[in-house]
Design an enzyme around this catalytic site. Sequence first.
Site, PDB file in Angstrom:
ATOM      1  N   HIS A  14       0.315   4.946  -1.807  1.00  0.00           N
ATOM      2  CA  HIS A  14      -0.603   4.800  -0.661  1.00  0.00           C
ATOM      3  C   HIS A  14      -0.619   3.333  -0.247  1.00  0.00           C
ATOM      4  CE1 HIS A  14      -4.732   6.040   1.218  1.00  0.00           C
ATOM      5  NE2 HIS A  14      -4.197   5.025   1.888  1.00  0.00           N
ATOM      6  N   HIS A  16      -0.090   1.089   3.464  1.00  0.00           N
ATOM      7  CA  HIS A  16       0.204   0.989   4.901  1.00  0.00           C
ATOM      8  C   HIS A  16       1.013  -0.287   5.079  1.00  0.00           C
ATOM      9  CE1 HIS A  16      -2.793   4.108   5.934  1.00  0.00           C
ATOM     10  NE2 HIS A  16      -3.367   3.669   4.825  1.00  0.00           N
ATOM     11  N   HIS A 193      -5.287  11.364   5.023  1.00  0.00           N
ATOM     12  CA  HIS A 193      -6.481  10.691   4.516  1.00  0.00           C
ATOM     13  C   HIS A 193      -7.653  11.655   4.705  1.00  0.00           C
ATOM     14  CE1 HIS A 193      -4.015   7.123   4.742  1.00  0.00           C
ATOM     15  NE2 HIS A 193      -5.010   6.280   4.550  1.00  0.00           N
ATOM     16  N   GLU A 196     -12.559   9.685   2.558  1.00  0.00           N
ATOM     17  CA  GLU A 196     -12.718   8.243   2.319  1.00  0.00           C
ATOM     18  C   GLU A 196     -14.140   7.895   2.768  1.00  0.00           C
ATOM     19  OE1 GLU A 196     -10.220   5.737   4.804  1.00  0.00           O
ATOM     20  OE2 GLU A 196     -10.458   3.984   3.501  1.00  0.00           O
ATOM     21  N   ASP A 274      -3.334   0.452  -0.708  1.00  0.00           N
ATOM     22  CA  ASP A 274      -3.803   0.725   0.664  1.00  0.00           C
ATOM     23  C   ASP A 274      -3.342  -0.358   1.653  1.00  0.00           C
ATOM     24  OD1 ASP A 274      -4.960   2.341   2.586  1.00  0.00           O
ATOM     25  OD2 ASP A 274      -7.034   1.981   1.981  1.00  0.00           O
ATOM     26  N   ASP A 275      -4.115  -1.443   1.775  1.00  0.00           N
ATOM     27  CA  ASP A 275      -3.777  -2.534   2.709  1.00  0.00           C
ATOM     28  C   ASP A 275      -3.931  -3.859   1.963  1.00  0.00           C
ATOM     29  OD1 ASP A 275      -3.665  -0.999   5.420  1.00  0.00           O
ATOM     30  OD2 ASP A 275      -5.505  -0.316   4.464  1.00  0.00           O
TER      31      ASP A 275
HETATM   32  N1  ADE Z   1      -5.241   2.657   8.140  1.00  0.00           N
HETATM   33  C1  ADE Z   1      -4.922   1.645   7.316  1.00  0.00           C
HETATM   34  N2  ADE Z   1      -5.701   1.670   6.237  1.00  0.00           N
HETATM   35  C2  ADE Z   1      -6.530   2.738   6.368  1.00  0.00           C
HETATM   36  C3  ADE Z   1      -7.557   3.317   5.579  1.00  0.00           C
HETATM   37  N3  ADE Z   1      -7.926   2.788   4.404  1.00  0.00           N
HETATM   38  N4  ADE Z   1      -8.187   4.409   6.055  1.00  0.00           N
HETATM   39  C4  ADE Z   1      -7.841   4.930   7.215  1.00  0.00           C
HETATM   40  N5  ADE Z   1      -6.897   4.435   7.999  1.00  0.00           N
HETATM   41  C5  ADE Z   1      -6.228   3.350   7.575  1.00  0.00           C
HETATM   42 ZN    ZN Z   2      -4.922   4.349   3.681  1.00  0.00          ZN
END
Ligand code: ADE
Ligand code: ZN
Length: 331
Positions: A14, A16, A193, A196, A274-275
């Site tokens: 996971h 991005h 997703h 969350e 994630d990011d």
């Molecule tokens: N796009 C990038 N990171 C995200 C996240 N944590 N939740 C939803 N969309 C995303």
């Molecule tokens: Zn994500």
Amino acid sequence: MKEFITQMPKVELHLHIEGSLEPELMFKLAQRNKVDLPYSTVEEVKTAYKFGNLQDFLDIYYAGCNVLIHEQDFYEMTLAYFQKAKEQNILHAEIFFDPQSHTDRGIALETVVNGIRRAMKEAEAWGISSGLILSFLRHLSEEAAIEVLMAAEPMKDEFIAVGLDSSEVGNPPQKFETVYNIAAKQGYLKVAHAGEEGPAQYIWDSLSLLKIDRLDHGNRSMDDEDLLLELKNRNMGLTLCPLSNLKLQVVKDLRNHPVKKMLDLGLKVTINSDDPAYFGGYMNENFIATTEALNLSKEDLKKLTQNAVDVSFADTGRKVELLKLIDSYFN
Ligand code: ADE
Ligand code: ZN
């Protein structure tokens, strides 16, 4: 334990790729492409990266995407991620990209895909296998998602799955039932997703309407015992993202993160970043912070890593190879 985690073989499911764009590279690309950024120093960027919720983050994340214009930009961003992955002993990575964040600015889909795929192929030569997930933006319409899927059809072999991300609450899975059906007919695997920020019902609907093969996040399944049982019976993979959850206030404290409870319930949970450029850490930092907060044992770490291999979309031969490496590390 820190040293043990750093050296541990890892699998990331996971990530991005646009969320791996570090401020330094963002500035470099902004200058090269003559794009204005709302910050003038890396320090200013870091102060701006304080988020009250998912939407606060997304606004800044989409603004960051504006510096990506040429194939070379997508290549450099992706290569930087794989350099980090190599440093952190990540052996396999399945990465999302958001085509609409780029095509809506007039960038051709081929430009984006060619840049990302070129870096993925380079990483393959370093021993890192990977797959690319084409992700629809759920705050946009289903028609727009169908358009992306159609535009992607000639390059279908470049992707391992379709996904669904962006603002969750108010954009439920049923909005994307048709595009997921078409993707299934085209032979794609499917992830989304869910849970969350959105309720447990969004997870139920992702299972039954979108027919997902893996669940991204899924934190809110903790609100529904029947759902936990369903996820367990299906052997459904969950890609949890602890530092993301902390930075986006999904959990107030990592000591409240559900990953350990889920693991003890026998769910197929995994840890992911994630990011990472926005949330203060890649895989090592996520594993270290979570291990400290929840007192994870080596047995827990082994199970998390084996789970990641099991629920990955790697082919069987690669899975066997990865499981062997994990076994020998932990024995
Ligand atoms: N796009 C990038 N990171 C995200 C996240 N944590 N939740 C939803 N969309 C995303
Ligand atoms: Zn994500």
